[in-house]
Scaffold this active site. Sequence first.
Site, PDB file in Angstrom:
ATOM      1  CD  GLU A 333      -1.464   2.487   1.971  1.00 56.11           C
ATOM      2  OE1 GLU A 333      -1.786   3.457   1.849  1.00 56.11           O
ATOM      3  OE2 GLU A 333      -0.324   2.280   2.427  1.00 56.11           O
ATOM      4  CG  HIS A 431       4.777   7.333   6.415  1.00 53.26           C
ATOM      5  ND1 HIS A 431       4.007   8.231   5.140  1.00 53.26           N
ATOM      6  CD2 HIS A 431       3.889   6.427   6.404  1.00 53.26           C
ATOM      7  CE1 HIS A 431       3.278   7.401   4.565  1.00 53.26           C
ATOM      8  NE2 HIS A 431       3.064   6.396   5.374  1.00 53.26           N
TER       9      HIS A 431
END
Length: 464
Positions: A333, A431
């Site tokens: 993804e 992230h």
Amino acid sequence: MKNNYKVSSKLALICMIAFIAVGKSQSKDEVQIKKMYDLALTEGKGYEWLNYLSNQIGGRLSGSVQAQQGVDYTKSQLDSLGVDRVWLQPVMVPKWVRGTPEFAYFETTPGITTNVAICALGGSVATPPKGIKANIIEVEGVEQLTTLGKDKIEGKIVFFNRPMDATEINTFTAYSNCVDQRYAGALEASKYGALGVIVRSMNLRLDDFPHTGSMTYGDQPESERIPAAAISTNAAEMLSTSLKLNPEINFYFKQNCKQFKDVESYNVIAEIKGSEEPEEIIVVGGHLDSWDLGDGSHDDGAGCVQSMEVLNLFKKTGYKPKRTVRVVLFMNEENGLRGGNKYAEVAISNNEKHIFALESDSGGFTPRGFTFDSSQENFEKVLKWKNLFEPYLVHYFEKGFAGADIGPLKKDGLVMAGLRPDSQRYFDHHHAENDTFEHVNRRELQLGAATMASLVYLVDAYGF
């Protein structure tokens, strides 16, 4: 008069029977949902699964050894649940490697430097072996490049410094409003002769963690591609202030990332076959890949183990679904959506009938509700179930975006939903190196799993 009395009595009896029937139906739903919440909070396996994924395997960047270990581990755990079928769906994924740690500083006067925290953006090219050193120019966003033009940009490093909007209560809206500078900043800046780009991290908090994420070069030739890196929010603030005092600052950065040929990986899939309408498929999932910084606990280890927990809770409560309930742990993804696209491609090829798809990809924080991508008619049906979630403080039922990985399945009649946890802390970790297991609360994670299982139960029981 006698006849009227008899008619009235019959009507009253019919109404009473209907009322009792509705009451029993509601009671059945409440009992099943309560069972699942109780078991998730006391005997759930999700937190244990996440502990292993995070601390024994770690970050699972597509194409990496750790991604394959994640595939093997989750498949083995799904096998152990005793569901009807578990299998791997092959998919080709990109393989990008960060290389040795990045290094950066800015130079206010010759020999006077200040080190800053950066990380390469996913998919970026490397700098030349000795790095890049050049004057730096600050911009608020991609659109400002046109205003400045080639004369002011050529031969410089572009510093994209538009922050996430702190006034947005929905932090995903704040993210959406500025992520274009990360995704397309290098592509657009290269058109004006920039040597490289530095992008402020997508983070509402001031800290020292640079946040990576995907970026694109489109169909740009490799020879024209320029390196791109994220800079921490603290370093971005310091650099911006320093530029106001001295616009002639030089910036230096060095990164060693590399893009390799695509490699084979897998979506991990498991299902309980429906007892009455097995051809109708309900999908629930998250993405198994993560970035290589941190261990991907919130993004999206949490969503994967919550999805696995749906099957576990059905098995533990003895609930036998009418329709086929399928868990999909999607690969890639983060930097390609290859897993989501492959799953949809195979589903369409096999002429499968999906009626509902639910995704968890917003972290393992306290669940607040769901967003639904559906017709108004189906949304109205979902709203009738909202009261069943109120005892668990899950009140948010709104139309909106459901999820990236289930997006390729979209078609008329399919109802899609996304679990919506509290988002205020999500982008502190998104992230970044601090997306780690210790930042996931067991109770919050398990509440999310039970919330997902409850919605899947209701869809299975009543359909669309």
